[in-house]
Design a protein around this motif. Structure first.
Motif, PDB file in Angstrom:
ATOM      1  N   LEU A  40       0.860  -1.194   0.000  1.00 32.12           N
ATOM      2  CA  LEU A  40       0.000   0.000   0.000  1.00 32.12           C
ATOM      3  C   LEU A  40       0.891   1.237   0.000  1.00 32.12           C
ATOM      4  O   LEU A  40       1.874   1.303   0.744  1.00 32.12           O
ATOM      5  CB  LEU A  40      -0.887   0.011   1.261  1.00 32.12           C
ATOM      6  N   VAL A  41       0.543   2.189  -0.865  1.00 31.69           N
ATOM      7  CA  VAL A  41       1.284   3.456  -0.895  1.00 31.69           C
ATOM      8  C   VAL A  41       0.289   4.581  -0.596  1.00 31.69           C
ATOM      9  O   VAL A  41      -0.764   4.670  -1.229  1.00 31.69           O
ATOM     10  CB  VAL A  41       1.957   3.702  -2.267  1.00 31.69           C
ATOM     11  N   ILE A  42       0.623   5.420   0.397  1.00 34.99           N
ATOM     12  CA  ILE A  42      -0.230   6.565   0.760  1.00 34.99           C
ATOM     13  C   ILE A  42       0.413   7.807   0.179  1.00 34.99           C
ATOM     14  O   ILE A  42       1.617   8.045   0.371  1.00 34.99           O
ATOM     15  CB  ILE A  42      -0.344   6.693   2.291  1.00 34.99           C
ATOM     16  N   LEU A  43      -0.385   8.609  -0.526  1.00 34.71           N
ATOM     17  CA  LEU A  43       0.174   9.797  -1.176  1.00 34.71           C
ATOM     18  C   LEU A  43      -0.601  11.043  -0.735  1.00 34.71           C
ATOM     19  O   LEU A  43      -1.615  11.404  -1.358  1.00 34.71           O
ATOM     20  CB  LEU A  43       0.102   9.653  -2.702  1.00 34.71           C
ATOM     21  N   PRO A  44      -0.131  11.708   0.321  1.00 34.73           N
ATOM     22  CA  PRO A  44      -0.788  12.950   0.734  1.00 34.73           C
ATOM     23  C   PRO A  44      -0.569  14.030  -0.332  1.00 34.73           C
ATOM     24  O   PRO A  44       0.453  14.018  -1.022  1.00 34.73           O
ATOM     25  CB  PRO A  44      -0.099  13.324   2.039  1.00 34.73           C
ATOM     26  N   HIS A  45      -1.488  14.945  -0.473  1.00 31.98           N
ATOM     27  CA  HIS A  45      -1.420  16.059  -1.434  1.00 31.98           C
ATOM     28  C   HIS A  45      -1.292  15.559  -2.869  1.00 31.98           C
ATOM     29  O   HIS A  45      -0.648  16.207  -3.697  1.00 31.98           O
ATOM     30  CB  HIS A  45      -0.235  16.981  -1.119  1.00 31.98           C
ATOM     31  N   ALA A  46      -1.849  14.387  -3.138  1.00 28.42           N
ATOM     32  CA  ALA A  46      -1.817  13.873  -4.527  1.00 28.42           C
ATOM     33  C   ALA A  46      -3.244  13.537  -4.939  1.00 28.42           C
ATOM     34  O   ALA A  46      -3.972  12.910  -4.162  1.00 28.42           O
ATOM     35  CB  ALA A  46      -0.924  12.641  -4.600  1.00 28.42           C
ATOM     36  N   ASP A  47      -3.632  13.987  -6.152  1.00 25.69           N
ATOM     37  CA  ASP A  47      -4.974  13.618  -6.619  1.00 25.69           C
ATOM     38  C   ASP A  47      -4.881  12.306  -7.398  1.00 25.69           C
ATOM     39  O   ASP A  47      -3.796  11.702  -7.498  1.00 25.69           O
ATOM     40  CB  ASP A  47      -5.597  14.754  -7.446  1.00 25.69           C
ATOM     41  N   LEU A  48      -5.999  11.911  -7.955  1.00 27.46           N
ATOM     42  CA  LEU A  48      -6.047  10.603  -8.611  1.00 27.46           C
ATOM     43  C   LEU A  48      -5.040  10.507  -9.758  1.00 27.46           C
ATOM     44  O   LEU A  48      -4.360   9.492  -9.936  1.00 27.46           O
ATOM     45  CB  LEU A  48      -7.477  10.360  -9.111  1.00 27.46           C
ATOM     46  N   ALA A  49      -4.933  11.625 -10.549  1.00 29.64           N
ATOM     47  CA  ALA A  49      -4.035  11.619 -11.712  1.00 29.64           C
ATOM     48  C   ALA A  49      -2.588  11.461 -11.286  1.00 29.64           C
ATOM     49  O   ALA A  49      -1.829  10.647 -11.845  1.00 29.64           O
ATOM     50  CB  ALA A  49      -4.225  12.928 -12.488  1.00 29.64           C
ATOM     51  N   GLU A  50      -2.224  12.233 -10.247  1.00 27.91           N
ATOM     52  CA  GLU A  50      -0.834  12.185  -9.773  1.00 27.91           C
ATOM     53  C   GLU A  50      -0.517  10.803  -9.194  1.00 27.91           C
ATOM     54  O   GLU A  50       0.549  10.234  -9.454  1.00 27.91           O
ATOM     55  CB  GLU A  50      -0.599  13.259  -8.706  1.00 27.91           C
ATOM     56  N   ALA A  51      -1.484  10.274  -8.430  1.00 35.92           N
ATOM     57  CA  ALA A  51      -1.272   8.958  -7.827  1.00 35.92           C
ATOM     58  C   ALA A  51      -1.159   7.892  -8.915  1.00 35.92           C
ATOM     59  O   ALA A  51      -0.332   6.966  -8.824  1.00 35.92           O
ATOM     60  CB  ALA A  51      -2.423   8.633  -6.878  1.00 35.92           C
ATOM     61  N   THR A  52      -1.972   8.015  -9.948  1.00 38.40           N
ATOM     62  CA  THR A  52      -1.932   7.042 -11.046  1.00 38.40           C
ATOM     63  C   THR A  52      -0.567   7.080 -11.734  1.00 38.40           C
ATOM     64  O   THR A  52      -0.003   6.048 -12.102  1.00 38.40           O
ATOM     65  CB  THR A  52      -3.056   7.336 -12.048  1.00 38.40           C
ATOM     66  N   GLU A  53      -0.046   8.293 -11.858  1.00 37.98           N
ATOM     67  CA  GLU A  53       1.271   8.451 -12.493  1.00 37.98           C
ATOM     68  C   GLU A  53       2.339   7.709 -11.682  1.00 37.98           C
ATOM     69  O   GLU A  53       3.181   6.999 -12.227  1.00 37.98           O
ATOM     70  CB  GLU A  53       1.591   9.948 -12.527  1.00 37.98           C
ATOM     71  N   VAL A  54       2.252   7.886 -10.362  1.00 38.68           N
ATOM     72  CA  VAL A  54       3.217   7.205  -9.481  1.00 38.68           C
ATOM     73  C   VAL A  54       3.039   5.702  -9.610  1.00 38.68           C
ATOM     74  O   VAL A  54       4.011   4.933  -9.739  1.00 38.68           O
ATOM     75  CB  VAL A  54       3.016   7.644  -8.021  1.00 38.68           C
ATOM     76  N   ALA A  55       1.783   5.249  -9.614  1.00 43.72           N
ATOM     77  CA  ALA A  55       1.488   3.817  -9.709  1.00 43.72           C
ATOM     78  C   ALA A  55       2.065   3.235 -11.002  1.00 43.72           C
ATOM     79  O   ALA A  55       2.663   2.152 -11.017  1.00 43.72           O
ATOM     80  CB  ALA A  55      -0.017   3.595  -9.633  1.00 43.72           C
TER      81      ALA A  55
END
Ligand SMILES: Nc1nc2c(ncn2[C@@H]2O[C@H](COP(=O)(O)OP(=O)(O)OP(=O)(O)O)[C@@H](O)[C@H]2O)c(=O)[nH]1
Length: 496
Positions: free
Chosen positions: A405-420
């Motif tokens: 599990l990765v928690i990404l504060p201050h990240a929206d769905l697009a940013e989180a998807t990019e990281v994923a």
């Protein structure tokens, strides 16, 4: 500073010597007082009272002797005169005090000048009364002829010492009793004072011994002094205290400690950490500080118990309780605590929060084919990739088994998807040393929209399930046409 300290030491020494002799000094003062009182009694009071008693006795004798002069005037015949005189003297000697029945005049003797008084020489010399009258007052009363007022003889009266007793009463004996009692009291007070001082010294000695022998550091500091006045051996060792040229105890560690706020109430303890000790590390100590008065000055007794090792163990335990032992990443317990906290922050400050749930594809096959140890290595390796692909504010952890599990504060769905996606790519690109080993990863991304922790993770989980269902090795950030999954706004299409 040195001179003042030296003077202080001398004053303290003299004071301690004086304390020892205090009782003796008081005893001597008492004896001196007694001597002054006794001297006053024997040199002033007693002589004055005696003179007063003598004059009273003389007055009484004078009044009695007047009767004799009358007899001398009335009778001419020597024989007759002698009889009358004897009778008069007898009545004088019989004169008694009504209350004590004691004779006032105990002896009386008559002597005449026979040249002037014409009777045969010696015919009227009389001496009557008791001869044992040591302490009697002697009054010599002149006898005058009643007609021509010529001095014809002397009457010597020995008066009872009761005149003196009347004046002094039992004063002398009382004084002796009082003196005896005072001396006894002084002796008793001196004895008690000596006992008290001995106990005080013993108690002080014991306290010093306890202070010195205490296995934990103890310091005594006057409130108006920057340095400790006393430190036991443990404190000197622990704080590396040394004596400065001015004679003060000082060290780096002491200065660090003195700058901290220490407890002020008896029984209160604070955990303090301070630098400046040897071994070049921050030290933790449990500090207590008890206010007290020492040598007449407001001071405090500081006690320290080193808890640095305990703190280290505590920290290790704390870290262990949050860490997954295999991968070194945070464990599920910590992830959920942290996610809860991040949800609270996101709700309070209205910032974005996203999470990615990853699962290794066909991990069972790797285990089965290459063995469990290789499976473990794979998990460790993927953990490292995860860690390297996220920001410092992000939190990556092992959710359980082969799930991350990765928690990404201050990240929206697009940013989180990019990281994923970045992570998926990185995992897929790992070059394994084991021939034939290939690994892909699937992930579900969710953006927090005010729901509970469980619901939030559940969204990511369902999207992960979709990724698996859709053939694995892909990231799902939005439901494909699922109305119930449409809470967060997708900004990236699912990839394959
Ligand atoms: N080596 C190793 N294996 C683990 C560990 N934890 C879980 N596993 C294994 O991970 C495997 C998970 O298998 P499944 O749940 O069937 O999933 P999968 O094989 O990855 O298939 P999909 O998830 O459907 O792609 C099981 O065989 C577990 O024994 C671990 O700590 N070390």
């Amino acid at each position: 500073m040195m001179v003042i300290k030296r003077l202080h030491q001398i004053a303290r020494y003299l004071s301690s010597r004086l304390e020892g002799y205090l009782a003796l000094i008081f005893g001597l003062l008492g004896v001196m007082l007694m001597l002054v009182v006794a001297a006053h009694w024997f040199l002033v009071l007693e002589p004055t009272l005696r003179a007063e008693a003598e004059s009273r006795a003389a007055v009484l004798a004078q009044s009695q002797v007047q009767g004799l002069e009358r007899v001398l005037g009335e009778y001419q015949d020597p024989e007759h005169l002698q009889r009358e005189l004897v009778s008069a003297l007898g009545s004088i000697l019989l004169f008694k005090d009504g209350s004590t029945q004691e004779h006032f005049i105990q002896r009386i003797s008559l002597m005449f000048d026979y040249d002037l008084f014409r009777v045969p020489p010696g015919s009227l010399d009389l001496d009557l009364g008791t001869t044992a009258c040591d302490r009697c007052f002697v009054s010599r009363i002149p006898l005058y002829h009643p007609q021509d007022r010529l001095l014809i003889g002397v009457a010597t009266c020995y008066s009872s010492p009761r005149f003196l007793r009347d004046l002094t009463g039992d004063l002398g004996r009382t004084l002796l009793w009082v003196a005896g009692l005072i001396l006894l009291s002084i002796g008793y007070a001196w004895f008690q004072a000596q006992r008290f001082l001995r106990r005080l010294r013993e108690s002080e000695h014991n306290l010093r011994a306890v202070f010195e022998a205490a296995p934990f550091p103890m310091l005594l500091q006057a409130d108006d002094e920057p340095f400790p006045r006393r430190a036991n051996a443990a404190a000197k060792r622990y704080l590396d205290l040394h004596e400065t040229v001015e004679g003060c105890l000082d060290s780096e560690a002491w200065r660090a400690l003195a700058g901290l706020t220490l407890p002020t109430q008896a029984g209160e303890t604070h955990e303090v950490n301070f630098d400046g000790l040897t071994h070049d590390r921050t030290h933790w100590a449990l500090a207590s500080s008890v206010p007290l008065r020492f040598s007449g000055r407001t001071s405090r007794l500081i006690g320290l118990a080193d808890v640095s090792e305990l703190k280290t163990v505590q920290e290790e335990l704390r870290t262990a309780s949050f860490t997954d032992t295999l991968t070194g990443l945070y464990n599920r317990r910590y992830l959920y605590q942290r996610l809860n906290h991040e949800i609270e922050l996101a709700d309070r400050y209205h910032h974005t929060l996203s999470a990615i749930l990853f699962d290794l594809d066909f991990f069972k096959r790797i285990n089965d084919t290459f063995g469990h140890n290789v499976g473990d290595d794979v998990l460790v390796c993927v953990g490292g990739v995860l860690q390297s692909c996220v920001r410092e504010v992000d939190v990556a952890g092992r959710h359980g088994g082969e799930e991350f599990l990765v928690i990404l504060p201050h990240a929206d769905l697009a940013e989180a998807t990019e990281v994923a996606e970045r992570i998926r790519d990185a995992v897929a690109s790992i070059e394994w040393s084991m021939p034939g080993l290939e690994l892909t990863i699937s992930g579900g991304v969710a953006q927090h929209c005010g729901e509970s922790l469980d619901a939030f993770v559940d969204v990511a989980d369902r999207r992960l399930y979709m990724a698996k269902e859709s053939g694995r090795n892909q990231i799902i950030a939005m439901p494909r046409g699922g109305a119930s999954e449409g809470r967060d706004v997708p900004t990236a299409e699912p990839t394959a």
